[in-house]
Design a protein around this motif. Structure first.
Motif, PDB file in Angstrom:
ATOM      1  N   LEU A 265       0.813  -1.211   0.000  1.00  0.00           N
ATOM      2  CA  LEU A 265       0.000   0.000   0.000  1.00  0.00           C
ATOM      3  C   LEU A 265       0.851   1.268   0.000  1.00  0.00           C
ATOM      4  CD1 LEU A 265      -2.753  -1.089   2.531  1.00  0.00           C
ATOM      5  CD2 LEU A 265      -3.075  -0.650   0.079  1.00  0.00           C
ATOM      6  N   SER A 266       2.083   1.167   0.476  1.00  0.00           N
ATOM      7  CA  SER A 266       2.979   2.323   0.539  1.00  0.00           C
ATOM      8  C   SER A 266       3.611   2.653  -0.806  1.00  0.00           C
ATOM      9  CB  SER A 266       4.113   2.064   1.538  1.00  0.00           C
ATOM     10  OG  SER A 266       3.605   1.936   2.829  1.00  0.00           O
ATOM     11  N   LYS A 267       3.624   1.696  -1.713  1.00  0.00           N
ATOM     12  CA  LYS A 267       4.286   1.912  -2.995  1.00  0.00           C
ATOM     13  C   LYS A 267       3.557   2.963  -3.813  1.00  0.00           C
ATOM     14  CE  LYS A 267       6.151  -2.725  -3.367  1.00  0.00           C
ATOM     15  NZ  LYS A 267       6.062  -3.999  -4.083  1.00  0.00           N
ATOM     16  N   GLN A 268       4.325   3.826  -4.428  1.00  0.00           N
ATOM     17  CA  GLN A 268       3.768   4.842  -5.315  1.00  0.00           C
ATOM     18  C   GLN A 268       3.137   4.163  -6.525  1.00  0.00           C
ATOM     19  OE1 GLN A 268       3.645   8.091  -4.773  1.00  0.00           O
ATOM     20  NE2 GLN A 268       4.729   7.978  -2.844  1.00  0.00           N
ATOM     21  N   GLY A 269       2.086   4.764  -7.037  1.00  0.00           N
ATOM     22  CA  GLY A 269       1.470   4.269  -8.253  1.00  0.00           C
ATOM     23  C   GLY A 269       0.607   3.041  -8.076  1.00  0.00           C
ATOM     24  N   ARG A 270       0.298   2.675  -6.849  1.00  0.00           N
ATOM     25  CA  ARG A 270      -0.516   1.478  -6.608  1.00  0.00           C
ATOM     26  C   ARG A 270      -1.988   1.822  -6.382  1.00  0.00           C
ATOM     27  NH1 ARG A 270       1.586  -3.123  -8.153  1.00  0.00           N
ATOM     28  NH2 ARG A 270      -0.003  -4.039  -6.874  1.00  0.00           N
ATOM     29  N   ALA A 271      -2.382   3.064  -6.646  1.00  0.00           N
ATOM     30  CA  ALA A 271      -3.753   3.488  -6.377  1.00  0.00           C
ATOM     31  C   ALA A 271      -4.772   2.702  -7.198  1.00  0.00           C
ATOM     32  CB  ALA A 271      -3.904   4.982  -6.640  1.00  0.00           C
ATOM     33  N   ALA A 272      -4.382   2.190  -8.359  1.00  0.00           N
ATOM     34  CA  ALA A 272      -5.316   1.447  -9.204  1.00  0.00           C
ATOM     35  C   ALA A 272      -5.670   0.089  -8.592  1.00  0.00           C
ATOM     36  CB  ALA A 272      -4.719   1.257 -10.595  1.00  0.00           C
ATOM     37  N   VAL A 273      -4.831  -0.415  -7.711  1.00  0.00           N
ATOM     38  CA  VAL A 273      -5.081  -1.693  -7.061  1.00  0.00           C
ATOM     39  C   VAL A 273      -5.963  -1.431  -5.837  1.00  0.00           C
ATOM     40  CG1 VAL A 273      -4.007  -3.653  -5.905  1.00  0.00           C
ATOM     41  CG2 VAL A 273      -2.857  -2.567  -7.828  1.00  0.00           C
ATOM     42  N   THR A 274      -7.072  -2.135  -5.740  1.00  0.00           N
ATOM     43  CA  THR A 274      -7.970  -1.900  -4.615  1.00  0.00           C
ATOM     44  C   THR A 274      -7.377  -2.447  -3.326  1.00  0.00           C
ATOM     45  OG1 THR A 274      -9.180  -3.984  -4.854  1.00  0.00           O
ATOM     46  CG2 THR A 274      -9.988  -2.088  -6.140  1.00  0.00           C
ATOM     47  N   ILE A 275      -7.824  -1.883  -2.234  1.00  0.00           N
ATOM     48  CA  ILE A 275      -7.369  -2.346  -0.926  1.00  0.00           C
ATOM     49  C   ILE A 275      -7.816  -3.787  -0.704  1.00  0.00           C
ATOM     50  CG2 ILE A 275      -7.695  -2.003   1.559  1.00  0.00           C
ATOM     51  CD1 ILE A 275      -7.627   1.055   0.895  1.00  0.00           C
ATOM     52  N   ALA A 276      -9.013  -4.108  -1.173  1.00  0.00           N
ATOM     53  CA  ALA A 276      -9.505  -5.482  -1.037  1.00  0.00           C
ATOM     54  C   ALA A 276      -8.612  -6.466  -1.791  1.00  0.00           C
ATOM     55  CB  ALA A 276     -10.943  -5.584  -1.539  1.00  0.00           C
ATOM     56  N   SER A 277      -8.112  -6.079  -2.964  1.00  0.00           N
ATOM     57  CA  SER A 277      -7.248  -6.997  -3.715  1.00  0.00           C
ATOM     58  C   SER A 277      -5.884  -7.144  -3.035  1.00  0.00           C
ATOM     59  CB  SER A 277      -7.096  -6.559  -5.173  1.00  0.00           C
ATOM     60  OG  SER A 277      -6.400  -5.352  -5.273  1.00  0.00           O
ATOM     61  N   VAL A 278      -5.378  -6.080  -2.413  1.00  0.00           N
ATOM     62  CA  VAL A 278      -4.137  -6.181  -1.647  1.00  0.00           C
ATOM     63  C   VAL A 278      -4.349  -7.139  -0.475  1.00  0.00           C
ATOM     64  CG1 VAL A 278      -2.501  -4.926  -0.176  1.00  0.00           C
ATOM     65  CG2 VAL A 278      -3.274  -3.912  -2.339  1.00  0.00           C
ATOM     66  N   ALA A 279      -5.464  -6.970   0.222  1.00  0.00           N
ATOM     67  CA  ALA A 279      -5.771  -7.850   1.351  1.00  0.00           C
ATOM     68  C   ALA A 279      -5.840  -9.309   0.887  1.00  0.00           C
ATOM     69  CB  ALA A 279      -7.094  -7.435   1.991  1.00  0.00           C
ATOM     70  N   HIS A 280      -6.539  -9.535  -0.205  1.00  0.00           N
ATOM     71  CA  HIS A 280      -6.679 -10.896  -0.732  1.00  0.00           C
ATOM     72  C   HIS A 280      -5.324 -11.461  -1.145  1.00  0.00           C
ATOM     73  CE1 HIS A 280      -8.645 -14.315  -2.532  1.00  0.00           C
ATOM     74  NE2 HIS A 280      -7.952 -14.110  -3.634  1.00  0.00           N
ATOM     75  N   ARG A 281      -4.498 -10.649  -1.786  1.00  0.00           N
ATOM     76  CA  ARG A 281      -3.178 -11.091  -2.246  1.00  0.00           C
ATOM     77  C   ARG A 281      -2.316 -11.581  -1.077  1.00  0.00           C
ATOM     78  NH1 ARG A 281      -2.180  -8.542  -6.501  1.00  0.00           N
ATOM     79  NH2 ARG A 281      -2.268  -6.419  -5.700  1.00  0.00           N
ATOM     80  N   TRP A 282      -2.541 -11.031   0.125  1.00  0.00           N
ATOM     81  CA  TRP A 282      -1.726 -11.419   1.281  1.00  0.00           C
ATOM     82  C   TRP A 282      -2.463 -12.350   2.241  1.00  0.00           C
ATOM     83  CZ3 TRP A 282       3.058 -11.480   0.584  1.00  0.00           C
ATOM     84  CH2 TRP A 282       3.632 -10.598  -0.324  1.00  0.00           C
ATOM     85  N   GLY A 283      -3.490 -13.051   1.736  1.00  0.00           N
ATOM     86  CA  GLY A 283      -4.096 -14.126   2.501  1.00  0.00           C
ATOM     87  C   GLY A 283      -5.289 -13.752   3.358  1.00  0.00           C
TER      88      GLY A 283
END
Length: 176
Positions: free
Chosen positions: A71-89
């Protein structure tokens, strides 16, 4: 017993490496970890207990760290928070958000906004710090103890100290 102690440390390191490799798997559990290392679930819990944590807590901390980093990475705004959560289990985005807020004193969305505002380099050591690091873990434990003693809700101390996590010049940082 130095040989037995060395074997225990070696096994603990192997288990942590296994967990790190399998963090994205929502099925990662004490049962699956114990099976993969040919030990009992009870012995697995005992290994983590000696280090003052539990298997579940360590997995959750590592998942939160990786999600926070993403979530801290620049340019990641297009990725939803839900998809980040899912990606990490994390199976449930609401559970992820609650856990993230409890650990870091702000929501994943607020964290992402801070990262977009300041960037990784300007944010300083808090961004790169590991939640499982001894200093961070002690600080979060102290917050929880203070909350319990004061009667505050869990995480209230972290929310009060949240402005310290914000980058310089952020509107929520205040005058300190």
């Amino acid at each position: 017993m130095p040989g037995a102690e060395a074997a225990q440390v070696s096994l603990s390191l192997q288990i942590r490496a296994f967990i790190n490799e399998h963090l994205p798997d929502p099925g990662l559990s004490p049962d699956s970890i114990a099976r993969a290392h040919h030990v009992s679930v009870r012995y697995l819990h005992k290994l983590f207990q000696h280090e003052g944590t539990s298997v579940h807590r360590w997995i959750q901390q590592r998942r939160l760290e990786e999600a926070r980093r993403e979530l801290s990475k620049q340019g990641r705004a297009a990725v939803t928070i839900a998809s980040v959560a899912h990606r990490w289990g994390f199976v449930d985005p609401a559970h992820f958000s609650r856990s993230f807020r409890a650990a870091y004193g702000m929501t994943p969305r607020e964290w992402r906004e801070c990262g977009r505002t300041a960037g990784e380099a300007e944010a300083g050591p808090v961004r790169g710090a590991s939640l499982a690091s001894t200093v961070g873990e002690r600080e979060f434990s102290k917050e929880g103890a203070r909350d319990a003693q004061s009667g505050d809700s869990p995480g209230a101390g972290a929310r009060r100290g949240r402005s310290a996590l914000l980058p310089p010049g952020h509107p929520g940082r205040g005058h300190g």
